[in-house]
Scaffold this motif. Structure first.
Motif, PDB file in Angstrom:
ATOM      1  N   ASP A  18       0.832  -1.203   0.000  1.00 40.45           N
ATOM      2  CA  ASP A  18       0.000   0.000   0.000  1.00 40.45           C
ATOM      3  C   ASP A  18       0.868   1.255   0.000  1.00 40.45           C
ATOM      4  OD1 ASP A  18      -2.849   0.982   0.280  1.00 40.45           O
ATOM      5  OD2 ASP A  18      -1.928   2.003   1.985  1.00 40.45           O
ATOM      6  N   GLU A  19       1.901   1.247   0.819  1.00 39.19           N
ATOM      7  CA  GLU A  19       2.796   2.401   0.916  1.00 39.19           C
ATOM      8  C   GLU A  19       3.639   2.569  -0.347  1.00 39.19           C
ATOM      9  OE1 GLU A  19       6.445   3.961   3.816  1.00 39.19           O
ATOM     10  OE2 GLU A  19       5.125   2.341   4.477  1.00 39.19           O
ATOM     11  N   ILE A  20       4.143   1.463  -0.868  1.00 40.12           N
ATOM     12  CA  ILE A  20       4.967   1.511  -2.082  1.00 40.12           C
ATOM     13  C   ILE A  20       4.151   2.014  -3.263  1.00 40.12           C
ATOM     14  CG2 ILE A  20       6.265   0.114  -3.749  1.00 40.12           C
ATOM     15  CD1 ILE A  20       6.899  -1.791  -1.375  1.00 40.12           C
ATOM     16  N   ARG A  21       2.936   1.483  -3.402  1.00 31.05           N
ATOM     17  CA  ARG A  21       2.059   1.882  -4.506  1.00 31.05           C
ATOM     18  C   ARG A  21       1.692   3.360  -4.399  1.00 31.05           C
ATOM     19  NH1 ARG A  21      -2.349  -1.836  -4.117  1.00 31.05           N
ATOM     20  NH2 ARG A  21      -3.072  -0.469  -2.466  1.00 31.05           N
ATOM     21  N   TYR A  22       1.427   3.801  -3.177  1.00 33.56           N
ATOM     22  CA  TYR A  22       1.043   5.201  -2.961  1.00 33.56           C
ATOM     23  C   TYR A  22       2.165   6.154  -3.385  1.00 33.56           C
ATOM     24  CZ  TYR A  22      -0.382   9.446  -0.491  1.00 33.56           C
ATOM     25  OH  TYR A  22      -0.718  10.734  -0.177  1.00 33.56           O
ATOM     26  N   LYS A  23       3.398   5.810  -3.067  1.00 31.92           N
ATOM     27  CA  LYS A  23       4.535   6.654  -3.444  1.00 31.92           C
ATOM     28  C   LYS A  23       4.665   6.756  -4.964  1.00 31.92           C
ATOM     29  CE  LYS A  23       7.342   5.943   0.714  1.00 31.92           C
ATOM     30  NZ  LYS A  23       8.588   5.353   1.272  1.00 31.92           N
ATOM     31  N   ARG A  24       4.416   5.659  -5.652  1.00 34.19           N
ATOM     32  CA  ARG A  24       4.492   5.671  -7.115  1.00 34.19           C
ATOM     33  C   ARG A  24       3.343   6.474  -7.719  1.00 34.19           C
ATOM     34  NH1 ARG A  24       6.449  -0.633  -8.288  1.00 34.19           N
ATOM     35  NH2 ARG A  24       8.296  -0.492  -6.952  1.00 34.19           N
ATOM     36  N   LEU A  25       2.191   6.392  -7.085  1.00 33.13           N
ATOM     37  CA  LEU A  25       1.040   7.156  -7.567  1.00 33.13           C
ATOM     38  C   LEU A  25       1.237   8.656  -7.352  1.00 33.13           C
ATOM     39  CD1 LEU A  25      -1.863   4.841  -6.356  1.00 33.13           C
ATOM     40  CD2 LEU A  25      -1.270   5.359  -8.730  1.00 33.13           C
ATOM     41  N   ILE A  26       1.935   9.013  -6.295  1.00 30.80           N
ATOM     42  CA  ILE A  26       2.247  10.429  -6.056  1.00 30.80           C
ATOM     43  C   ILE A  26       3.097  10.968  -7.206  1.00 30.80           C
ATOM     44  CG2 ILE A  26       3.609  12.011  -4.628  1.00 30.80           C
ATOM     45  CD1 ILE A  26       2.683  10.467  -2.186  1.00 30.80           C
ATOM     46  N   LYS A  27       4.081  10.183  -7.632  1.00 24.60           N
ATOM     47  CA  LYS A  27       4.927  10.592  -8.758  1.00 24.60           C
ATOM     48  C   LYS A  27       4.104  10.780 -10.024  1.00 24.60           C
ATOM     49  CE  LYS A  27       9.311   8.481  -7.339  1.00 24.60           C
ATOM     50  NZ  LYS A  27      10.367   7.495  -7.714  1.00 24.60           N
ATOM     51  N   ILE A  28       3.186   9.845 -10.256  1.00 21.33           N
ATOM     52  CA  ILE A  28       2.349   9.910 -11.457  1.00 21.33           C
ATOM     53  C   ILE A  28       1.464  11.150 -11.441  1.00 21.33           C
ATOM     54  CG2 ILE A  28       0.408   8.803 -12.649  1.00 21.33           C
ATOM     55  CD1 ILE A  28       1.653   6.099 -11.838  1.00 21.33           C
ATOM     56  N   THR A  29       0.814  11.405 -10.314  1.00 19.00           N
ATOM     57  CA  THR A  29      -0.088  12.563 -10.233  1.00 19.00           C
ATOM     58  C   THR A  29       0.682  13.882 -10.289  1.00 19.00           C
ATOM     59  OG1 THR A  29      -0.068  12.373  -7.803  1.00 19.00           O
ATOM     60  CG2 THR A  29      -1.895  11.339  -8.972  1.00 19.00           C
ATOM     61  N   GLN A  30       1.899  13.891  -9.774  1.00 17.56           N
ATOM     62  CA  GLN A  30       2.731  15.093  -9.864  1.00 17.56           C
ATOM     63  C   GLN A  30       3.070  15.396 -11.319  1.00 17.56           C
ATOM     64  OE1 GLN A  30       6.010  14.107  -7.278  1.00 17.56           O
ATOM     65  NE2 GLN A  30       5.097  15.131  -5.505  1.00 17.56           N
ATOM     66  N   HIS A  31       3.408  14.368 -12.072  1.00 16.41           N
ATOM     67  CA  HIS A  31       3.717  14.544 -13.493  1.00 16.41           C
ATOM     68  C   HIS A  31       2.489  15.024 -14.264  1.00 16.41           C
ATOM     69  CE1 HIS A  31       7.300  11.512 -13.232  1.00 16.41           C
ATOM     70  NE2 HIS A  31       7.568  12.679 -12.688  1.00 16.41           N
ATOM     71  N   GLN A  32       1.328  14.504 -13.885  1.00 17.45           N
ATOM     72  CA  GLN A  32       0.095  14.918 -14.554  1.00 17.45           C
ATOM     73  C   GLN A  32      -0.219  16.386 -14.275  1.00 17.45           C
ATOM     74  OE1 GLN A  32      -2.925  12.131 -13.353  1.00 17.45           O
ATOM     75  NE2 GLN A  32      -2.152  10.490 -14.659  1.00 17.45           N
ATOM     76  N   ARG A  33       0.079  16.832 -13.064  1.00 19.42           N
ATOM     77  CA  ARG A  33      -0.154  18.242 -12.736  1.00 19.42           C
ATOM     78  C   ARG A  33       0.783  19.149 -13.527  1.00 19.42           C
ATOM     79  NH1 ARG A  33      -0.801  16.465  -7.347  1.00 19.42           N
ATOM     80  NH2 ARG A  33       1.341  17.039  -6.833  1.00 19.42           N
ATOM     81  N   LEU A  34       2.010  18.689 -13.711  1.00 19.57           N
ATOM     82  CA  LEU A  34       2.984  19.487 -14.456  1.00 19.57           C
ATOM     83  C   LEU A  34       2.591  19.626 -15.922  1.00 19.57           C
ATOM     84  CD1 LEU A  34       6.335  18.087 -12.998  1.00 19.57           C
ATOM     85  CD2 LEU A  34       5.412  20.385 -12.665  1.00 19.57           C
ATOM     86  N   SER A  35       2.036  18.565 -16.475  1.00 18.65           N
ATOM     87  CA  SER A  35       1.669  18.583 -17.887  1.00 18.65           C
ATOM     88  C   SER A  35       0.249  19.089 -18.107  1.00 18.65           C
ATOM     89  CB  SER A  35       1.789  17.175 -18.482  1.00 18.65           C
ATOM     90  OG  SER A  35       0.873  16.304 -17.855  1.00 18.65           O
ATOM     91  N   GLY A  36      -0.525  19.131 -17.038  1.00 17.85           N
ATOM     92  CA  GLY A  36      -1.909  19.589 -17.154  1.00 17.85           C
ATOM     93  C   GLY A  36      -2.886  18.472 -17.419  1.00 17.85           C
ATOM     94  N   LYS A  37      -2.404  17.348 -17.900  1.00 13.87           N
ATOM     95  CA  LYS A  37      -3.249  16.187 -18.180  1.00 13.87           C
ATOM     96  C   LYS A  37      -2.356  14.981 -18.456  1.00 13.87           C
ATOM     97  CE  LYS A  37      -3.490  17.262 -23.105  1.00 13.87           C
ATOM     98  NZ  LYS A  37      -4.372  17.489 -24.272  1.00 13.87           N
ATOM     99  N   PRO A  38      -2.924  13.774 -18.413  1.00 19.88           N
ATOM    100  CA  PRO A  38      -2.127  12.601 -18.766  1.00 19.88           C
ATOM    101  C   PRO A  38      -1.688  12.707 -20.223  1.00 19.88           C
ATOM    102  CG  PRO A  38      -4.142  11.963 -17.643  1.00 19.88           C
ATOM    103  CD  PRO A  38      -4.269  13.416 -17.965  1.00 19.88           C
ATOM    104  N   THR A  39      -0.399  12.644 -20.478  1.00 22.26           N
ATOM    105  CA  THR A  39       0.098  12.786 -21.843  1.00 22.26           C
ATOM    106  C   THR A  39       0.966  11.603 -22.235  1.00 22.26           C
ATOM    107  OG1 THR A  39       2.013  14.013 -21.041  1.00 22.26           O
ATOM    108  CG2 THR A  39       0.112  15.301 -21.722  1.00 22.26           C
TER     109      THR A  39
END
Length: 225
Positions: A18-39
């Motif tokens: 749960d903790e490992i997956r959450y950390k990876r999801l944080i990275k994904i959502t951070q990248h999505q915020r930077l790009s404005g959308k999933p790209t």
């Protein structure tokens, strides 16, 4: 379980998935915020998503195998799972937390799915039981309870009952699933569970405050010594 007798209890370790997956999801959502959308490309994090999927699937297989092995070792005829309702996330939760919870539900579903066919091969039945109120009533009797999670007990939820006794909430819930399956779970008609739980909440606050005070005193004594 052998009738109403518990013959073995074991918590299956999922290696902090749960903790490992959450950390990876944080990275994904951070990248999505930077790009404005999933790209496409770097911001879509295909490798991270694939690693999460593989990790979930691998864990589901390992947990289901462990469950079936335990059931076989103790000659169980039925494996009982909690039947979860539809996924619901809190509005205030971050996107990463919502995704993590959603994927946790997905993995739980896979654990049940994989357990069913593995158990069937061993001649063991797998069922899902409605968990309504199983986490709020003591499995040993009919006392009402209230869940709480002390800050110093990471990731583990406890439950206090009206007689002041405390149990692991997951263990208590699983024992009540057994009672529900066999039709021995108590009828709660006419009981004012909410009112009973209000009183328990007050007792929990007193318990936590007392425990914290004891910890402070112990810390001071250790420091002085």
């Amino acid at each position: 379980m052998e009738g109403n007798k518990l013959i073995h209890a074991e918590f299956i370790d999922t290696n902090n998935i749960d903790e490992i997956r959450y950390k990876r999801l944080i990275k994904i959502t951070q990248h999505q915020r930077l790009s404005g959308k999933p790209t496409k490309g770097v911001h879509s994090d295909k490798k991270l998503w694939k690693s999460i999927h593989n990790m979930n699937n691998d864990t589901a297989h390992k947990v289901s195998r462990k469950i079936v092995n335990l059931a076989t070792a103790y000659n169980c005829s039925v494996i009982i799972f909690e039947k979860l309702s539809g996924f619901k996330a809190e509005k205030k939760q971050s996107r990463a937390k919502k995704l993590n919870l959603k994927l946790n539900y997905w993995m739980y579903g896979k654990i049940i799915e994989y357990t069913k066919y593995k158990a069937y091969a061993e001649g063991i039945l797998t069922v899902e039981v409605n968990p309504f109120m199983t986490s709020q009533i003591c499995y040993r009797n009919e006392l009402a309870g209230e869940r709480f999670s002390p800050a110093d007990i990471k990731g583990k939820s406890l439950i206090m009952f009206s007689d002041g006794s405390i149990l692991n909430a997951d263990f208590n819930g699983s024992m009540n699933l057994h009672r529900k399956f066999w039709g021995t779970f108590p009828s709660l008609k006419g009981r004012k569970i909410k009112e009973e739980r209000k009183e328990i909440k007050k007792e929990i606050e007193r318990f936590i405050n007392k425990t914290l005070q004891q910890c402070r005193v112990a810390h001071i004594q250790d420091t002085v010594a």
